[in-house]
Design a protein around this motif. Structure first.
Motif, PDB file in Angstrom:
ATOM      1  N   PRO A 296       0.821  -1.229   0.000  1.00  0.00           N
ATOM      2  CA  PRO A 296       0.000   0.000   0.000  1.00  0.00           C
ATOM      3  C   PRO A 296       0.850   1.271   0.000  1.00  0.00           C
ATOM      4  CG  PRO A 296      -0.916  -1.608   1.511  1.00  0.00           C
ATOM      5  CD  PRO A 296       0.391  -2.176   1.052  1.00  0.00           C
ATOM      6  N   GLN A 297       1.969   1.238   0.724  1.00  0.00           N
ATOM      7  CA  GLN A 297       2.831   2.423   0.766  1.00  0.00           C
ATOM      8  C   GLN A 297       3.435   2.699  -0.608  1.00  0.00           C
ATOM      9  OE1 GLN A 297       6.060   2.151   3.551  1.00  0.00           O
ATOM     10  NE2 GLN A 297       6.952   4.123   2.950  1.00  0.00           N
ATOM     11  N   ALA A 298       3.904   1.627  -1.292  1.00  0.00           N
ATOM     12  CA  ALA A 298       4.512   1.800  -2.609  1.00  0.00           C
ATOM     13  C   ALA A 298       3.486   2.294  -3.624  1.00  0.00           C
ATOM     14  CB  ALA A 298       5.126   0.484  -3.068  1.00  0.00           C
ATOM     15  N   LEU A 299       2.283   1.721  -3.586  1.00  0.00           N
ATOM     16  CA  LEU A 299       1.239   2.155  -4.509  1.00  0.00           C
ATOM     17  C   LEU A 299       0.796   3.584  -4.202  1.00  0.00           C
ATOM     18  CD1 LEU A 299      -0.938  -1.089  -4.792  1.00  0.00           C
ATOM     19  CD2 LEU A 299       0.678  -0.163  -6.459  1.00  0.00           C
ATOM     20  N   GLY A 300       0.818   3.947  -2.931  1.00  0.00           N
ATOM     21  CA  GLY A 300       0.454   5.314  -2.565  1.00  0.00           C
ATOM     22  C   GLY A 300       1.410   6.319  -3.148  1.00  0.00           C
ATOM     23  N   GLU A 301       2.695   5.973  -3.197  1.00  0.00           N
ATOM     24  CA  GLU A 301       3.690   6.890  -3.760  1.00  0.00           C
ATOM     25  C   GLU A 301       3.499   7.092  -5.254  1.00  0.00           C
ATOM     26  OE1 GLU A 301       7.591   5.670  -2.724  1.00  0.00           O
ATOM     27  OE2 GLU A 301       7.388   6.242  -0.608  1.00  0.00           O
ATOM     28  N   VAL A 302       2.911   6.097  -5.923  1.00  0.00           N
ATOM     29  CA  VAL A 302       2.660   6.236  -7.365  1.00  0.00           C
ATOM     30  C   VAL A 302       1.762   7.439  -7.641  1.00  0.00           C
ATOM     31  CG1 VAL A 302       1.500   5.157  -9.339  1.00  0.00           C
ATOM     32  CG2 VAL A 302       3.042   3.808  -7.909  1.00  0.00           C
ATOM     33  N   PHE A 303       0.806   7.683  -6.758  1.00  0.00           N
ATOM     34  CA  PHE A 303      -0.174   8.745  -7.003  1.00  0.00           C
ATOM     35  C   PHE A 303       0.073   9.991  -6.161  1.00  0.00           C
ATOM     36  CE2 PHE A 303      -2.162   4.691  -8.030  1.00  0.00           C
ATOM     37  CZ  PHE A 303      -2.603   4.939  -9.321  1.00  0.00           C
ATOM     38  N   THR A 304       1.195  10.015  -5.435  1.00  0.00           N
ATOM     39  CA  THR A 304       1.497  11.200  -4.634  1.00  0.00           C
ATOM     40  C   THR A 304       2.820  11.856  -5.024  1.00  0.00           C
ATOM     41  OG1 THR A 304       2.467   9.781  -2.921  1.00  0.00           O
ATOM     42  CG2 THR A 304       0.156  10.421  -2.649  1.00  0.00           C
ATOM     43  N   ARG A 305       3.764  11.088  -5.549  1.00  0.00           N
ATOM     44  CA  ARG A 305       5.033  11.666  -5.984  1.00  0.00           C
ATOM     45  C   ARG A 305       4.915  12.104  -7.433  1.00  0.00           C
ATOM     46  NH1 ARG A 305       9.258   8.794  -6.442  1.00  0.00           N
ATOM     47  NH2 ARG A 305      10.671  10.535  -6.093  1.00  0.00           N
ATOM     48  N   PRO A 306       5.527  13.234  -7.815  1.00  0.00           N
ATOM     49  CA  PRO A 306       5.300  13.794  -9.153  1.00  0.00           C
ATOM     50  C   PRO A 306       5.779  12.902 -10.302  1.00  0.00           C
ATOM     51  CG  PRO A 306       7.040  15.003  -7.988  1.00  0.00           C
ATOM     52  CD  PRO A 306       6.385  14.103  -6.979  1.00  0.00           C
ATOM     53  N   GLU A 307       6.928  12.227 -10.146  1.00  0.00           N
ATOM     54  CA  GLU A 307       7.459  11.441 -11.276  1.00  0.00           C
ATOM     55  C   GLU A 307       6.551  10.256 -11.631  1.00  0.00           C
ATOM     56  OE1 GLU A 307      10.807  13.554  -9.221  1.00  0.00           O
ATOM     57  OE2 GLU A 307       9.193  12.209  -8.573  1.00  0.00           O
ATOM     58  N   PRO A 308       6.222   9.376 -10.679  1.00  0.00           N
ATOM     59  CA  PRO A 308       5.318   8.282 -11.054  1.00  0.00           C
ATOM     60  C   PRO A 308       3.924   8.759 -11.443  1.00  0.00           C
ATOM     61  CG  PRO A 308       5.804   8.232  -8.689  1.00  0.00           C
ATOM     62  CD  PRO A 308       6.740   9.213  -9.302  1.00  0.00           C
ATOM     63  N   LEU A 309       3.437   9.820 -10.790  1.00  0.00           N
ATOM     64  CA  LEU A 309       2.125  10.352 -11.160  1.00  0.00           C
ATOM     65  C   LEU A 309       2.154  10.875 -12.597  1.00  0.00           C
ATOM     66  CD1 LEU A 309      -0.767  11.118 -10.438  1.00  0.00           C
ATOM     67  CD2 LEU A 309       0.105  13.273  -9.489  1.00  0.00           C
ATOM     68  N   PRO A 372      17.776   3.510  -7.401  1.00  0.00           N
ATOM     69  CA  PRO A 372      16.908   2.318  -7.365  1.00  0.00           C
ATOM     70  C   PRO A 372      15.504   2.594  -6.861  1.00  0.00           C
ATOM     71  CG  PRO A 372      19.097   1.803  -6.507  1.00  0.00           C
ATOM     72  CD  PRO A 372      19.041   3.289  -6.676  1.00  0.00           C
ATOM     73  N   ALA A 373      15.376   3.412  -5.821  1.00  0.00           N
ATOM     74  CA  ALA A 373      14.050   3.691  -5.263  1.00  0.00           C
ATOM     75  C   ALA A 373      13.175   4.430  -6.275  1.00  0.00           C
ATOM     76  CB  ALA A 373      14.182   4.507  -3.985  1.00  0.00           C
ATOM     77  N   ALA A 374      13.747   5.437  -6.935  1.00  0.00           N
ATOM     78  CA  ALA A 374      12.992   6.190  -7.943  1.00  0.00           C
ATOM     79  C   ALA A 374      12.618   5.297  -9.116  1.00  0.00           C
ATOM     80  CB  ALA A 374      13.807   7.386  -8.426  1.00  0.00           C
ATOM     81  N   ALA A 375      13.551   4.425  -9.528  1.00  0.00           N
ATOM     82  CA  ALA A 375      13.291   3.512 -10.639  1.00  0.00           C
ATOM     83  C   ALA A 375      12.149   2.558 -10.301  1.00  0.00           C
ATOM     84  CB  ALA A 375      14.557   2.731 -11.000  1.00  0.00           C
ATOM     85  N   GLU A 376      12.115   2.061  -9.059  1.00  0.00           N
ATOM     86  CA  GLU A 376      11.043   1.154  -8.640  1.00  0.00           C
ATOM     87  C   GLU A 376       9.692   1.862  -8.658  1.00  0.00           C
ATOM     88  OE1 GLU A 376      11.440  -2.391  -7.557  1.00  0.00           O
ATOM     89  OE2 GLU A 376      13.009  -1.797  -8.968  1.00  0.00           O
ATOM     90  N   ASP A 377       9.660   3.126  -8.208  1.00  0.00           N
ATOM     91  CA  ASP A 377       8.408   3.887  -8.236  1.00  0.00           C
ATOM     92  C   ASP A 377       7.900   4.074  -9.660  1.00  0.00           C
ATOM     93  OD1 ASP A 377       8.369   4.104  -5.508  1.00  0.00           O
ATOM     94  OD2 ASP A 377       9.220   6.123  -5.446  1.00  0.00           O
ATOM     95  N   VAL A 378       8.822   4.349 -10.576  1.00  0.00           N
ATOM     96  CA  VAL A 378       8.428   4.562 -11.970  1.00  0.00           C
ATOM     97  C   VAL A 378       7.941   3.249 -12.591  1.00  0.00           C
ATOM     98  CG1 VAL A 378       9.331   5.108 -14.263  1.00  0.00           C
ATOM     99  CG2 VAL A 378       9.823   6.613 -12.331  1.00  0.00           C
ATOM    100  N   LYS A 379       8.586   2.132 -12.251  1.00  0.00           N
ATOM    101  CA  LYS A 379       8.109   0.833 -12.735  1.00  0.00           C
ATOM    102  C   LYS A 379       6.689   0.560 -12.237  1.00  0.00           C
ATOM    103  CE  LYS A 379      12.532  -1.631 -13.084  1.00  0.00           C
ATOM    104  NZ  LYS A 379      13.282  -2.799 -12.579  1.00  0.00           N
ATOM    105  N   ALA A 380       6.462   0.844 -10.959  1.00  0.00           N
ATOM    106  CA  ALA A 380       5.117   0.663 -10.407  1.00  0.00           C
ATOM    107  C   ALA A 380       4.114   1.559 -11.131  1.00  0.00           C
ATOM    108  CB  ALA A 380       5.115   0.965  -8.911  1.00  0.00           C
ATOM    109  N   ALA A 381       4.550   2.761 -11.507  1.00  0.00           N
ATOM    110  CA  ALA A 381       3.681   3.683 -12.235  1.00  0.00           C
ATOM    111  C   ALA A 381       3.364   3.150 -13.633  1.00  0.00           C
ATOM    112  CB  ALA A 381       4.337   5.056 -12.336  1.00  0.00           C
ATOM    113  N   VAL A 382       4.366   2.567 -14.299  1.00  0.00           N
ATOM    114  CA  VAL A 382       4.137   1.987 -15.627  1.00  0.00           C
ATOM    115  C   VAL A 382       3.116   0.858 -15.537  1.00  0.00           C
ATOM    116  CG1 VAL A 382       5.188   0.646 -17.491  1.00  0.00           C
ATOM    117  CG2 VAL A 382       6.382   2.636 -16.559  1.00  0.00           C
ATOM    118  N   LEU A 383       3.278  -0.009 -14.532  1.00  0.00           N
ATOM    119  CA  LEU A 383       2.324  -1.098 -14.345  1.00  0.00           C
ATOM    120  C   LEU A 383       0.928  -0.563 -14.044  1.00  0.00           C
ATOM    121  CD1 LEU A 383       4.543  -3.481 -12.177  1.00  0.00           C
ATOM    122  CD2 LEU A 383       3.845  -3.848 -14.534  1.00  0.00           C
ATOM    123  N   SER A 384       0.843   0.424 -13.136  1.00  0.00           N
ATOM    124  CA  SER A 384      -0.458   0.983 -12.765  1.00  0.00           C
ATOM    125  C   SER A 384      -1.123   1.664 -13.955  1.00  0.00           C
ATOM    126  CB  SER A 384      -0.288   1.984 -11.613  1.00  0.00           C
ATOM    127  OG  SER A 384       0.291   1.377 -10.486  1.00  0.00           O
TER     128      SER A 384
END
Length: 432
Positions: A296-309, A372-384
């Motif tokens: 839930p924390q990782a998915l939350g960052e997808v929609f709250t941090r500017p890069e993955p959003l 690595p952390a930023a890359a993981e967030d962006v990957k999660a954003a691509v999947l989402s």
């Protein structure tokens, strides 16, 4: 007596029989590959979020290769830089075919798909840039939401068991081909660093040799496989992303048959390589690229941090708006007439479906973010973003599926059993 006005081109009309057959063969393989891609992505997510997640990271980062040749790479890098070169080899052949005999062969035919694809790349990039500007984020990932994943999109169609007409499938394929070209240019120009001019020069010499052998009609895998590996290795060591070598060789292959031959060298190569690319190379890349945390924390960052959003908005909103607006404006400018059996809702459906940007988006995300952390967030954003686009397209496709079923049955009807659909033996426009 005044001359009659020129006939208006039919957009999304009936494809020429030869082109329809080629697209059907291509999409059949990509559909199977797309299902394997989905399976690989699910396995990666399950593995990376299981109690055995450490083993996933250990395998992903395990190194092997020839250090003396600068090729001691991790498993993840071998799949991204090595196996995806085969994916881009096939993309290069597809692009060459589209330029020579397909939708891109004439300015009039190319105007609509090119305008749609270009707008479908520029608008997501601009929307990403706007999002990170407002959120004070990093512009590094501007290219991530630009790409369409044809295999993933076809897998969605296969799962839905739909009857999308061949003209709509061809439009989606052409969008993906132009998208691939854009991705190749972006990777080559913006993600190449520390150029080794000697290695780059050697790769160019290898491509010249490759071209000369083709022009002289030299046949035999024992010439081209070793030469291709050398060109790939030199490209990798030059600082240019190694997948560029794949598309360069694909563009050099002839796509018109020689006199007396049934198929071209490019077609023969594509028939040999595509099953491995779609069924092995791309799923293996997905297996070692899609394993991200879905807490839930990782998915939350997808929609709250500017890069993955920005990535999510680019794929879901930017792709849809860009492709639909680009197509509509190009049709108005060129006075193209939409196939009366279809509607602009069908163009919207393809625009939403093109928001599935899995394989190349993941690749660019890895290149754009070294943290690595930023890359993981962006990957999660691509999947989402890809899943949201797939769900939206599914709703539209199911809504229009009755129309698609009727058109597909009409395209495939062959009452006299002569191997040629009856629709091609009637006096009706083909969209040419």
């Amino acid at each position: 007596m005044s001359a009659a006005p020129p006939a208006r081109r039919v957009f999304l009309g009936l494809l020429p029989l030869r082109e329809r057959a080629a697209i059907t063969r291509t999409l059949r393989t990509e559909t199977v590959g797309g299902i394997l891609l989905l399976i690989a992505a699910v396995v990666a997510l399950a593995w990376a979020n299981s109690p055995w997640s450490e083993s996933y990271e250990s395998v992903r980062h395990a190194h092997f290769g020839l250090s003396a040749l600068g090729l001691d790479l991790s498993v993840a890098h071998w799949t991204a830089d090595g196996l995806l070169a085969l994916f881009f080899l096939v993309a290069g052949i597809e692009l060459k075919r589209e330029l020579v005999v397909g939708e891109l062969r004439t300015p009039a035919a190319a105007a609509l798909p090119v305008a749609a694809a270009v707008c479908g790349m520029l608008v997501p990039a601009a929307l990403y840039a706007l999002t990170v500007w407002v959120g004070d984020g990093s512009l590094s990932g501007w290219a991530v939401p630009m790409a369409t994943d044809i295999a993933f999109a076809l897998a969605v169609l296969a799962v839905l068991n739909t009857h999308l007409p061949s003209a709509l499938r061809a439009f989606l394929l052409t969008l993906a081909v132009v998208d691939d070209l854009g991705a190749i240019i972006v990777i080559a120009v913006f993600f190449s660093s520390g150029l080794n001019l000697w290695a780059l020069g050697g790769a160019l010499v290898g491509l010249v040799v490759f071209y000369v052998l083709q022009r002289r009609g030299v046949r035999g895998w024992w010439w081209y496989v070793p030469l291709g590996l050398v060109v790939w290795a030199l490209t990798y060591n030059s600082g240019v992303h190694a997948t560029v070598a794949g598309v360069a060789m694909g563009l050099l292959l002839p796509v018109l048959p020689r006199t007396g031959a049934e198929e071209s060298v490019g077609e023969r190569t594509e028939h040999l390589v595509r099953p491995f690319s779609a069924g092995v190379a791309v799923p293996l890349f997905a297996l070692f690229a899609a394993g991200v945390s879905v807490s839930p924390q990782a998915l939350g960052e997808v929609f709250t941090r500017p890069e993955p959003l920005g990535v999510v908005l680019g794929l879901v909103v930017g792709k849809t708006v860009g492709i639909f607006a680009g197509t509509y404006l190009a049709a108005r400018f060129t006075r193209a007439r939409l196939n009366p059996d279809l509607s602009w809702a069908d163009v919207l459906t393809i625009a939403v479906l093109a928001g599935i940007g899995f394989t190349v988006a993941l690749l660019i995300g890895e290149l754009a973010f070294t943290d690595p952390a930023a890359a993981e967030d962006v990957k999660a954003a691509v999947l989402s973003g890809s899943l949201i686009a797939a769900a939206g397209a599914a709703v539209l496709i199911v809504w229009r599926n009755r129309v698609y079923r009727r058109l597909t049955e009409e395209e495939e009807r062959d009452e006299n059993r002569d191997g040629i659909p009856d629709i091609y033996q009637r006096d009706r426009p083909t969209g040419e």
